[in-house]
Design a protein around this motif. Sequence first.
Motif, PDB file in Angstrom:
ATOM      1  N   GLN A   1    -118.137 -37.776  77.050  1.00 42.67           N
ATOM      2  CA  GLN A   1    -118.258 -37.697  76.111  1.00 42.67           C
ATOM      3  C   GLN A   1    -118.488 -38.896  75.181  1.00 42.67           C
ATOM      4  O   GLN A   1    -119.529 -39.342  74.922  1.00 42.67           O
ATOM      5  CB  GLN A   1    -117.968 -36.290  75.569  1.00 42.67           C
ATOM      6  N   LEU A   2    -117.215 -38.937  75.665  1.00 41.09           N
ATOM      7  CA  LEU A   2    -116.831 -40.855  74.712  1.00 41.09           C
ATOM      8  C   LEU A   2    -117.833 -41.966  74.968  1.00 41.09           C
ATOM      9  O   LEU A   2    -118.187 -42.565  74.109  1.00 41.09           O
ATOM     10  CB  LEU A   2    -115.328 -41.067  74.769  1.00 41.09           C
ATOM     11  N   LEU A   3    -117.504 -42.088  76.859  1.00 34.87           N
ATOM     12  CA  LEU A   3    -118.355 -43.406  76.904  1.00 34.87           C
ATOM     13  C   LEU A   3    -120.241 -43.003  76.376  1.00 34.87           C
ATOM     14  O   LEU A   3    -120.813 -44.190  76.827  1.00 34.87           O
ATOM     15  CB  LEU A   3    -118.311 -42.939  78.357  1.00 34.87           C
TER      16      LEU A   3
ATOM     17  N   ALA B   1    -121.852 -45.763  74.762  1.00 33.38           N
ATOM     18  CA  ALA B   1    -122.599 -46.592  74.581  1.00 33.38           C
ATOM     19  C   ALA B   1    -123.923 -46.194  74.416  1.00 33.38           C
ATOM     20  O   ALA B   1    -124.786 -47.225  74.021  1.00 33.38           O
ATOM     21  CB  ALA B   1    -123.066 -46.334  75.728  1.00 33.38           C
ATOM     22  N   PHE B   2    -124.200 -45.295  72.911  1.00 30.90           N
ATOM     23  CA  PHE B   2    -125.986 -44.914  72.650  1.00 30.90           C
ATOM     24  C   PHE B   2    -125.197 -46.098  71.028  1.00 30.90           C
ATOM     25  O   PHE B   2    -126.448 -46.673  70.723  1.00 30.90           O
ATOM     26  CB  PHE B   2    -125.759 -43.550  71.508  1.00 30.90           C
ATOM     27  N   ILE B   3    -123.447 -45.603  70.100  1.00 25.83           N
ATOM     28  CA  ILE B   3    -123.518 -46.656  69.325  1.00 25.83           C
ATOM     29  C   ILE B   3    -123.573 -48.102  69.600  1.00 25.83           C
ATOM     30  O   ILE B   3    -124.734 -49.042  69.284  1.00 25.83           O
ATOM     31  CB  ILE B   3    -122.055 -46.415  69.312  1.00 25.83           C
TER      32      ILE B   3
ATOM     33  N   ILE C   1    -123.598 -36.150  69.868  1.00 26.41           N
ATOM     34  CA  ILE C   1    -123.044 -36.255  71.272  1.00 26.41           C
ATOM     35  C   ILE C   1    -121.546 -36.731  71.239  1.00 26.41           C
ATOM     36  O   ILE C   1    -120.597 -35.783  71.392  1.00 26.41           O
ATOM     37  CB  ILE C   1    -124.010 -37.499  71.649  1.00 26.41           C
ATOM     38  N   TRP C   2    -121.135 -36.831  69.786  1.00 25.25           N
ATOM     39  CA  TRP C   2    -120.022 -37.088  69.687  1.00 25.25           C
ATOM     40  C   TRP C   2    -119.321 -35.743  69.453  1.00 25.25           C
ATOM     41  O   TRP C   2    -118.112 -35.041  69.516  1.00 25.25           O
ATOM     42  CB  TRP C   2    -119.863 -37.575  67.987  1.00 25.25           C
ATOM     43  N   LYS C   3    -119.676 -34.423  68.535  1.00 24.39           N
ATOM     44  CA  LYS C   3    -119.313 -33.895  68.386  1.00 24.39           C
ATOM     45  C   LYS C   3    -119.671 -32.047  69.506  1.00 24.39           C
ATOM     46  O   LYS C   3    -119.022 -31.575  69.985  1.00 24.39           O
ATOM     47  CB  LYS C   3    -120.672 -33.067  67.245  1.00 24.39           C
ATOM     48  N   GLY C   4    -120.087 -32.817  70.880  1.00 21.65           N
ATOM     49  CA  GLY C   4    -120.392 -31.873  71.592  1.00 21.65           C
ATOM     50  C   GLY C   4    -121.951 -31.593  72.289  1.00 21.65           C
ATOM     51  O   GLY C   4    -121.603 -30.355  72.627  1.00 21.65           O
ATOM     52  N   ARG C   5    -122.477 -31.170  71.448  1.00 24.36           N
ATOM     53  CA  ARG C   5    -123.557 -30.643  70.756  1.00 24.36           C
ATOM     54  C   ARG C   5    -124.393 -30.409  71.964  1.00 24.36           C
ATOM     55  O   ARG C   5    -124.533 -31.351  72.381  1.00 24.36           O
ATOM     56  CB  ARG C   5    -124.271 -30.685  69.676  1.00 24.36           C
ATOM     57  N   VAL C   6    -124.712 -29.422  72.438  1.00 22.18           N
ATOM     58  CA  VAL C   6    -125.628 -29.206  74.176  1.00 22.18           C
ATOM     59  C   VAL C   6    -126.560 -29.665  73.447  1.00 22.18           C
ATOM     60  O   VAL C   6    -127.434 -29.918  74.248  1.00 22.18           O
ATOM     61  CB  VAL C   6    -124.890 -27.661  74.881  1.00 22.18           C
TER      62      VAL C   6
ATOM     63  N   LEU D   1    -126.806 -50.097  78.974  1.00 20.20           N
ATOM     64  CA  LEU D   1    -125.906 -49.350  78.761  1.00 20.20           C
ATOM     65  C   LEU D   1    -126.394 -48.339  78.575  1.00 20.20           C
ATOM     66  O   LEU D   1    -126.261 -47.219  77.984  1.00 20.20           O
ATOM     67  CB  LEU D   1    -126.026 -50.103  77.319  1.00 20.20           C
ATOM     68  N   ALA D   2    -128.061 -47.589  78.869  1.00 20.11           N
ATOM     69  CA  ALA D   2    -128.494 -47.161  78.147  1.00 20.11           C
ATOM     70  C   ALA D   2    -128.544 -45.523  80.128  1.00 20.11           C
ATOM     71  O   ALA D   2    -128.507 -44.341  80.083  1.00 20.11           O
ATOM     72  CB  ALA D   2    -131.131 -46.729  78.184  1.00 20.11           C
ATOM     73  N   SER D   3    -128.619 -47.082  80.886  1.00 25.01           N
ATOM     74  CA  SER D   3    -128.130 -46.038  82.344  1.00 25.01           C
ATOM     75  C   SER D   3    -127.127 -45.392  82.010  1.00 25.01           C
ATOM     76  O   SER D   3    -126.888 -44.075  82.796  1.00 25.01           O
ATOM     77  CB  SER D   3    -128.034 -46.774  83.142  1.00 25.01           C
ATOM     78  N   THR D   4    -125.855 -45.881  81.714  1.00 24.26           N
ATOM     79  CA  THR D   4    -124.258 -45.687  81.446  1.00 24.26           C
ATOM     80  C   THR D   4    -124.493 -44.021  80.368  1.00 24.26           C
ATOM     81  O   THR D   4    -123.986 -42.970  80.823  1.00 24.26           O
ATOM     82  CB  THR D   4    -123.627 -46.713  81.234  1.00 24.26           C
ATOM     83  N   ALA D   5    -125.495 -44.132  79.581  1.00 17.03           N
ATOM     84  CA  ALA D   5    -125.350 -43.325  78.376  1.00 17.03           C
ATOM     85  C   ALA D   5    -125.977 -41.986  79.824  1.00 17.03           C
ATOM     86  O   ALA D   5    -125.208 -40.697  79.578  1.00 17.03           O
ATOM     87  CB  ALA D   5    -126.092 -43.614  77.216  1.00 17.03           C
ATOM     88  N   PHE D   6    -127.240 -42.308  80.111  1.00 17.30           N
ATOM     89  CA  PHE D   6    -127.909 -40.821  81.035  1.00 17.30           C
ATOM     90  C   PHE D   6    -127.150 -40.925  82.453  1.00 17.30           C
ATOM     91  O   PHE D   6    -126.893 -39.495  82.568  1.00 17.30           O
ATOM     92  CB  PHE D   6    -128.797 -41.857  81.098  1.00 17.30           C
ATOM     93  N   VAL D   7    -125.942 -41.945  82.835  1.00 16.83           N
ATOM     94  CA  VAL D   7    -125.880 -40.457  83.835  1.00 16.83           C
ATOM     95  C   VAL D   7    -123.829 -40.151  82.993  1.00 16.83           C
ATOM     96  O   VAL D   7    -123.951 -39.095  83.872  1.00 16.83           O
ATOM     97  CB  VAL D   7    -125.182 -42.253  84.789  1.00 16.83           C
ATOM     98  N   CYS D   8    -123.391 -40.389  81.954  1.00 10.25           N
ATOM     99  CA  CYS D   8    -122.692 -40.138  81.034  1.00 10.25           C
ATOM    100  C   CYS D   8    -123.110 -38.255  80.894  1.00 10.25           C
ATOM    101  O   CYS D   8    -122.201 -37.286  80.831  1.00 10.25           O
ATOM    102  CB  CYS D   8    -122.197 -40.694  80.332  1.00 10.25           C
TER     103      CYS D   8
END
Length: 129
Positions: free
Chosen positions: A12-14, A18-20, A57-62, A99-106
Amino acid sequence: MLKKILEKNPYQLLATAAFIDLFILCVCWEWFISPLRPGGSWLILKGIPLLFAIPGIWKGRVYTMQWASMLILLYITEGLVRILETGLNFWMAVLEIILASTAFVCLLIYLKPIKKEAKSLAKMKAHQE
């Protein structure tokens, strides 16, 4: 504050980071690093959808993570298209893809156990009826 951050899921942090970072990259890329037109271009607006996803994403909303995982594919696609450019645009595109791939995988790794649990609950509910 630090304790609150460390309690969050690392994926979630990653994904949030990545989004930021991707938002910052999009704005900087189209504003002053290598804009399509001198002085910046309207492509700077492509970063706005990322801003809507970051708090969820920060709040963990599915639900937010689900639609954000589809949104991020647009940035991967843009990076793949623009990687064919030369000079600084090539490196910006590489960074965008990373960055986008990292966000997607995470996001997918974070959502996998949640989806698995939801499926098992639905299965149990179906067996009870």
